[in-house]
Enzyme design. Sequence first.
Site, PDB file in Angstrom:
ATOM      1  N   CYS A 263       2.491 -43.318  16.509  1.00 15.10           N
ATOM      2  CA  CYS A 263       2.809 -44.751  16.506  1.00 15.10           C
ATOM      3  C   CYS A 263       4.256 -45.013  16.946  1.00 15.10           C
ATOM      4  O   CYS A 263       4.560 -44.912  18.121  1.00 15.10           O
ATOM      5  CB  CYS A 263       2.490 -45.350  15.135  1.00 15.10           C
ATOM      6  SG  CYS A 263       2.196 -47.134  15.184  1.00 15.10           S
ATOM      7  N   HIS A 353      -3.337 -43.946  14.541  1.00 14.52           N
ATOM      8  CA  HIS A 353      -3.162 -43.251  13.261  1.00 14.52           C
ATOM      9  C   HIS A 353      -4.273 -42.237  13.003  1.00 14.52           C
ATOM     10  O   HIS A 353      -5.321 -42.577  12.453  1.00 14.52           O
ATOM     11  CB  HIS A 353      -3.127 -44.271  12.117  1.00 14.52           C
ATOM     12  CG  HIS A 353      -1.890 -45.117  12.132  1.00 14.52           C
ATOM     13  ND1 HIS A 353      -0.726 -44.741  11.514  1.00 14.52           N
ATOM     14  CD2 HIS A 353      -1.634 -46.303  12.722  1.00 14.52           C
ATOM     15  CE1 HIS A 353       0.205 -45.672  11.709  1.00 14.52           C
ATOM     16  NE2 HIS A 353      -0.333 -46.618  12.448  1.00 14.52           N
ATOM     17  N   GLU A 355      -4.280 -39.987  10.760  1.00  7.57           N
ATOM     18  CA  GLU A 355      -4.464 -39.735   9.321  1.00  7.57           C
ATOM     19  C   GLU A 355      -5.506 -40.686   8.740  1.00  7.57           C
ATOM     20  O   GLU A 355      -6.288 -40.333   7.859  1.00  7.57           O
ATOM     21  CB  GLU A 355      -3.143 -39.858   8.562  1.00  7.57           C
ATOM     22  CG  GLU A 355      -2.642 -41.252   8.314  1.00  7.57           C
ATOM     23  CD  GLU A 355      -2.075 -41.939   9.541  1.00  7.57           C
ATOM     24  OE1 GLU A 355      -1.806 -43.145   9.463  1.00  7.57           O
ATOM     25  OE2 GLU A 355      -1.891 -41.265  10.584  1.00  7.57           O
TER      26      GLU A 355
END
Length: 379
Positions: A263, A353, A355
């Site tokens: 990001c 993202h 994660e």
Amino acid sequence: MTTSTRGTRVPAVLVLEDGRIFRGRAYGAVGETFGEAVFSTGMTGYQETLTDPSYHRQVVVMTAPHVGNTGVNDEDAESARIWVAGYVVRDPARTPSNWRSTRTLDEELERQGVVGISGVDTRALTRHLRERGAMRVGIFSGGAVADDAALLAKVQAAPQMKGADLSAEVATKEPYVVPAIGEKRFTVAAVDLGIKGMTPQRMAERGIEVHVLPATATADDVYAVNPDGVFFSNGPGDPATADGPVSVMRAVLERRTPLFGICFGNQILGRALGFGTYKLKYGHRGINQPVQDRTTGKVEVTAHNHGFAVDAPLDTVSDTPYGRAEVSHVCLNDDVVEGLQLLDQPAFSVQYHPEAAAGPHDAAYLFDRFVSLMEGERA
């Protein structure tokens, strides 16, 4: 100053900087707040959204009409506090229904002093932001409500997101370590620009000991932990202001240490390579954005939260001071750059993202790709 709204129907007003006004009821704390109005398309994961440091100084509009039905728990937060500047929902849940819930979303917003508004047509508000672009906004309730002209003047006097240097405001002040789970395989220095808690967790699951460093960390701080790899996190604000992290990134590239950015970290890599950055009209936010990994041709459904992007050529390999670079990932909705990779040394980044707590796990392999880069340097 904020007060309680629970059990009341306190009037509230949302004022956009272009003069559009929405009226509703206070949700969370009563008072006033200012920020950049953005919308999130996720139907789940509101607790992770609220506690994501990348939303610092942003007022989040939820496009899903019903919000709060799973309450709030003590396990799913991505950081130690709520970071959004304000919260806008259409139909808040009256009673949460989830075995993990310990309190209502309304109670949590109030407890942390987050001013919100409910009863707003969030679909109409989202369409307005899509057509006009993200813009400054104010939410006013209780004694903060005044005549419309006075409220608009306050909103137009608030700071803009473009040019905002915010990462140091949300990052850790002191270094800390997230130990590897099981056998330790690698050490990674993670520069915290607004890191989410799940990110070092995903690395720890792969045998990585993560040393999380403040946003103000220097190259000497990074290499003091003797890292096998260096990571640059997500975070809020305008990447054009992040000269310090860009300088550290260049030092890492000069030493050819395996590097991974997410990001804001993708934008930092873009700047370090000599590319520009720019503000998107309304950004990408939510957990359903389609991205193609050009290295495999695979299309992933991914979680996003970014209002800025890297200005790099999509279809050509670029020469940089650190070797050849190319765009590795692209958004299929609008061709925005969603990833970069160097072809002559072990460095890559993505704009989204991987994660993705409370989101798709299509991109979790990127952490394995980072591990492979570190394994390659040991071979």
